[in-house]
Scaffold this active site. Structure first.
Site, PDB file in Angstrom:
ATOM      1  N   ARG A  83     -20.071 -10.965  18.712  1.00  0.00           N
ATOM      2  CA  ARG A  83     -19.633 -10.606  19.860  1.00  0.00           C
ATOM      3  C   ARG A  83     -20.264 -10.345  20.985  1.00  0.00           C
ATOM      4  NH1 ARG A  83     -14.552  -8.096  20.886  1.00  0.00           N
ATOM      5  NH2 ARG A  83     -14.191  -7.933  18.436  1.00  0.00           N
ATOM      6  N   GLU A  91       9.948 -28.785  25.306  1.00  0.00           N
ATOM      7  CA  GLU A  91       9.432 -30.623  25.580  1.00  0.00           C
ATOM      8  C   GLU A  91       7.875 -30.661  24.562  1.00  0.00           C
ATOM      9  OE1 GLU A  91      10.577 -29.300  30.694  1.00  0.00           O
ATOM     10  OE2 GLU A  91       8.747 -30.474  29.953  1.00  0.00           O
TER      11      GLU A  91
END
Length: 554
Positions: free
Chosen positions: A180, A201
């Protein structure tokens, strides 16, 4: 006695009057039958399915009918043990708050503006991330710096020591697998309404490519055989398309078979988003359980690390608690906002050119000075080309089993080769943006060609900006309501983008001021300055010599 079994399906936040293909509306059911919920089914990562059994009254003896009625009323009055997954509000609030506090405690960034060793591109689907990946990131990073199989979580290996770029549809929970403190995160967000349209779509577009097969079985079997031989990553391997495309593919084949049985050939229609004979209508898509779980508020859940593709053990419970109790969504939204705050860069699809320019200044400049320089001194490990180019078909389907043309595939390969070559040269921000313009034009051309070929198979449906204008306002309002968290997050991202843009403009202004001040010096001014400096030196030498002579005389 004749019994009629009815299944009524809806999600926790849908109203009970929604009609499904599996049964009648609940109000109608209650008006003609005695009904009771006898079972709660919860399939993995799919919203709740409520099974309702009704007893038909047609042709039933009145006495027998009364007996059955009393039995069912007795069942209703009996206490029912809640399902383990059915959380009341108190439980859900505790679950969500605990996750929120834990997540916010982890979000501490000392210097978010500094590029760290690893760059994690959190690619929210249908935001134009493929353009960023191919036209910006792959221009900056050499192939061997990219994490293996970036878009395929099952093959990702974060332990690779020389891994410098991770681009993936995985959500923020991927950070639990990464160092991190040594990782910078970038992302791009899109207007939620446009993103929902685009998701619908694209699901239809990719699924339609399978309609060249005579039936669904043929398409499925052919896909399995080719995928077994193909080492690359296809759309069917990538979240969320590995869920949405097969589902839409099955639906398209079902509708095509129904048309053939009815003898329907020449279909006509003006509303491409409501052609039930050809493709799943948009409004039905919005109400389907899979869409609820993956698409609606998808950007917020992805940035928060709560998708159904999450590494987090709490993701499932937190996500469904928020879907069930809308008020709890504020906790998830706060976590998502904090994570955007701590990102190195946040772009907007709607401002793609400004976003690309800012990416070049904010991210590209640091990559050029840090990563590209280190890449030149790194030994390029010998490896398989399929591993070096893990994302060639990440966001677009593989040509072999999605019927992409050979020219399209070659165009994509050429784009990749140009990118790798560019990363080995002396890159500058200016050159990066020049290459970006060329690359994006090529990508748009190939994408348009693929889209046109796919949509021919579901004619007369044609998805376009013009066709979207015909969608009823009620449907648009429904999209907004179902994506309320995404709308709030997008507004927040717009504010971040505006601040980044302002800071970038100030920096460019300072650089321009210094550049202009130096460039405004004429040749005669420069010559005068040199002569003045030389004269001053001679004067100092003369004064120093006079002092030395005076000391000698004394």
């Amino acid at each position: 006695m004749q019994l009629t079994y009815v299944v009524y399906q809806f999600t926790p936040m849908q109203s009970a009057h929604k009609i499904t293909r599996r049964g009648a509306p609940l109000e109608v059911l209650l008006s003609v039958r005695v009904a009771v919920v006898v079972e709660v089914i919860y399939e993995h990562e799919i919203p709740k399915l409520y099974t309702v059994i009704g007893v038909g009254n047609k042709g039933m003896d009145p006495a027998l009918k009364l007996t059955v009625l009393l039995i069912l009323l007795g069942l209703v009055s009996m206490p029912v043990n809640p399902s383990p997954t059915k959380k009341d509000f108190g439980q859900c609030e505790r679950i969500v708050r605990k996750w929120s506090h834990s997540s916010l405690a982890q979000e501490v960034k000392e210097d978010k503006n500094k590029l760290q060793d690893l760059l994690f591109f959190l690619h929210v689907p249908r935001t134009g991330g493929r353009t960023y990946f191919h036209c910006l990131l792959k221009k900056l990073y050499a192939g061997f710096s990219e994490c293996p199989r970036s878009y395929d979580k099952l093959r990702f290996d974060p332990s690779k020591t020389k891994c410098r770029l991770l681009a993936t549809h995985d959500d923020y929970s991927m950070m639990s697998k990464l160092p991190r403190e040594k990782t910078s995160v970038v992302t791009v967000l899109r207007n939620p309404i446009d993103r929902v349209f685009s998701t619908y779509e694209f699901s239809v577009e990719v699924a339609a490519r399978f309609l060249v097969h005579p039936n669904l079985t043929s398409a499925t079997e052919m896909t399995k055989r080719i995928r077994a031989k193909n080492k690359g990553v296809s759309t069917l391997d990538i979240w969320p398309w590995k869920y949405l495309v097969p589902w839409m593919r099955e639906d398209l084949f079902t509708r095509r078979d129904a048309r053939r049985k009815k003898g329907l050939r020449d279909l006509k229609g003006n509303d491409s988003y409501n052609m039930e004979e050809v493709v799943m209508p948009l409004q039905q898509f919005l109400n389907e359980p899979l869409t609820w779980d993956i698409v609606h508020n998808g950007a917020t859940f992805q940035v928060a690390g709560l998708t159904n593709n999450s590494y987090s053990a709490e993701a499932h419970d937190v996500r469904h608690c928020v879907q069930k109790f809308k008020i709890l969504g504020e906790h998830v939204l706060q976590v998502a906002k904090r994570r955007l705050d701590n990102m190195l860069y946040v772009g907007l699809t709607e401002n793609h050119r400004e976003s690309a320019k800012m990416f070049g200044n904010v991210v590209g400049a640091q990559v050029i000075s840090k990563v590209v320089a280190s890449n030149s001194s790194m030994e390029d490990p010998s490896k398989d080309k399929s591993e070096e180019n893990p994302s060639l078909s990440d966001s677009e389907p593989d040509s072999n089993y999605h019927q992409n043309s050979t020219s399209d595939q070659k165009a994509t390969e050429n784009t990749y080769n140009e990118n790798v070559q560019g990363s080995k040269e002396n890159m500058t921000v200016e050159k990066l943006m020049e290459d970006y313009e060329v690359c994006i034009a090529s990508l748009r051309k190939s994408q348009s060609h693929r889209r046109t070929n796919s949509l021919k198979r579901i004619s007369p449906a044609k998805f376009s900006k013009e066709a979207r204008l015909l969608v009823p306002e009620a449907v648009l309002q429904q999209i907004k309501s179902l994506n309320d968290l995404d709308l709030e997050l997008y507004k927040y991202a717009e504010a971040i983008f505006a601040k980044q843009s302002e800071d970038t403009d100030k920096l460019e202004g300072l650089e321009s001021m210094f550049s202009d001040s130096y460039s405004s010096i004429t040749l005669w001014q420069a010559l005068f300055l040199v002569v003045s400096v030389v004269f001053l030196l001679f004067f100092l030498l003369f004064v120093n010599a006079r002092r030395t002579t005076s000391k000698v005389k004394i």
